[in-house]
Design an enzyme around this catalytic site. Structure first.
Site, PDB file in Angstrom:
ATOM      1  N   HIS A 219      75.836 -24.753  38.118  1.00 54.50           N
ATOM      2  CA  HIS A 219      76.801 -25.587  37.488  1.00 54.50           C
ATOM      3  C   HIS A 219      76.835 -26.895  38.468  1.00 54.50           C
ATOM      4  CE1 HIS A 219      78.818 -23.139  33.934  1.00 54.50           C
ATOM      5  NE2 HIS A 219      77.370 -23.036  34.276  1.00 54.50           N
ATOM      6  N   ASP A 248      73.633 -17.924  21.795  1.00 59.13           N
ATOM      7  CA  ASP A 248      73.325 -16.939  22.548  1.00 59.13           C
ATOM      8  C   ASP A 248      73.750 -15.598  21.853  1.00 59.13           C
ATOM      9  OD1 ASP A 248      72.684 -17.840  24.941  1.00 59.13           O
ATOM     10  OD2 ASP A 248      74.503 -18.295  25.685  1.00 59.13           O
ATOM     11  N   GLU A 291      60.834   4.901  38.227  1.00 52.51           N
ATOM     12  CA  GLU A 291      61.089   4.273  36.813  1.00 52.51           C
ATOM     13  C   GLU A 291      60.061   3.174  36.676  1.00 52.51           C
ATOM     14  OE1 GLU A 291      64.620   5.446  34.763  1.00 52.51           O
ATOM     15  OE2 GLU A 291      62.664   6.217  35.003  1.00 52.51           O
TER      16      GLU A 291
END
Length: 405
Positions: A219, A248, A291
């Site tokens: 920001h 969103d 994984e």
């Protein structure tokens, strides 16, 4: 002494304004996702994966807290405690599967978020610090994911921990010390499980703090956009709310459809069946595989015949992202206007997915040779970036975001 004067708060017209005037965090959230935060008006759906990553982190923390209430970090009880959560605790199966599938979703969102940044030059000036903080977050997520994979104490958990922690022993001088410190002894055992449980519980909160810093850094310089052109007028930007909060919201709904689709119908699809066998130090699985989100780096580690060389290559495959702002010094940010870069990027992306597939295969030919070719392409991309920056002739970029049709 000067007389103390009470600080006057601004006049408020409603409950929300009253709270905002007295609680700075509310103002911070409002400034981050409210009507006051102005963002480029041309952001596409690829910019939604940042908020989806944050949502995944929240899901992991909440479900992890409930799991920690019933989990026992003891080699004699860990496997049974997970089974008890699944069978005897009310909705324990739902919490555990949501946490397990959520980990895969988390990495999927983060990988897309990173590759979006690679294509659109999100690591370039003035967003270098945003990129570097994001890389630290990624490393912390990988460490947390690895430690979490060990906790069920199944066969793949135990042997995965044994293989990965052993790689530190290749580091000259201090390698053995690091390894025994991680183990808490001379092999993966009860102290190791306790250490990993504590760290797996703690690090997500550190990740949450780093994520806030990541957002603050973003920001401060403003969000990038698909053109790579910085906003130059009020016509180039719109308020984050309501435009992007609703955008969103669409992807959040789709995210939950996918998350609970896996959770309810294929919760073990992304896992390994051997992890439903209790860990046995005397029985080595025929094929140890981590994984899926570790597979590209596992393929790099395994393809190097020298142990130290494999560790350096695997670590370098992650750390090299920190040098991107200086390796790629083209003034054009977006890959949309960089024809040569675009070709190299797509080759890099396909190669990354190929390494992911190779990491799941057995360490035999031709997979080893293919992995070594993949390593050359992987690192070749980063070494090619300075040459691309120097010799590439970019397409004409628009004068402003508002002029893009």
């Amino acid at each position: 002494m000067s007389e103390f004067k009470e600080k006057k708060l601004p006049e408020t017209k409603g409950v929300f304004q009253w709270i905002e005037a007295r609680l700075p965090i509310v103002g911070f959230i409002s400034a981050a996702v409210g009507t006051k935060y102005m963002v480029p008006k041309n952001l596409n759906y690829m910019w939604n994966f940042g908020i989806l990553s944050a949502l995944c982190l929240l899901i992991q923390i909440v479900t992890g807290l409930f799991l920690a209430m019933h989990y026992k970090p003891d080699v004699n009880s860990a496997f049974d405690s997970v089974e008890k959560i699944m069978r005897d605790i009310n909705y324990g199966w739902l919490i555990r599967y949501t946490h397990a599938v959520g980990a895969s979703m988390f990495f999927a969102m983060v990988y897309i978020h990173i590759f979006r940044g690679l294509y659109y030059g999100s690591y370039k000036k003035p967003r270098e610090m945003v990129w570097l903080i994001g890389l630290i977050i990624f490393i912390a997520i990988m460490a947390t994911g690895f430690m979490g994979y060990v906790l069920p104490w199944g066969q793949m958990s135990f042997w995965g921990a044994t293989v990965i922690t052993n790689i530190f022993s290749a580091i000259p001088l201090i390698g053995e010390t690091i390894t025994t410190t991680l183990w808490g002894g001379f092999s993966v055992d009860d102290p190791t499980l306790n250490r990993f449980f504590v760290l797996h519980y703690l690090v997500p909160f550190i990740i949450a703090a780093l994520s806030i810093i990541h957002v603050i850094a973003l920001h401060r310089v403003g969000s990038g956009n698909p053109t790579g052109v910085e906003p130059k007028s009020k016509n180039d930007v719109i308020p984050f709310h309501p435009y992007y909060t609703f955008k969103d919201g669409v992807t959040i709904v789709l995210f939950f459809i996918v998350l609970f689709g896996f959770t309810f119908y294929a919760p073990n699809y992304l896992g390994h069946p051997d992890n439903y066998i209790e860990a046995d130090p005397l029985v080595t699985p025929p094929h140890i595989v981590p994984e899926w989100y570790f597979l590209p780096f596992y393929a790099i580690l395994r393809a190097i015949p020298n142990k130290l060389g494999g560790v350096v290559a695997m670590g370098g495959a992650i750390v090299i992202y920190a040098f991107l702002p200086w390796l790629d010094y083209s003034k054009v940010k977006s890959g949309r206007y960089r024809p040569i870069f675009k070709k190299f990027f797509f080759v890099f992306t396909i190669n990354f997915m190929l390494l992911m597939w190779l990491g799941a295969q057995e360490a035999v030919e031709p997979y080893i040779t293919l992995s070594r070719i993949g390593i050359i392409i992987y690192f070749g991309y980063f070494f090619a970036l300075p040459l691309i920056s120097k010799y590439e002739k970019p397409l004409p970029i628009p004068d402003s975001i508002d002029s893009v049709k």
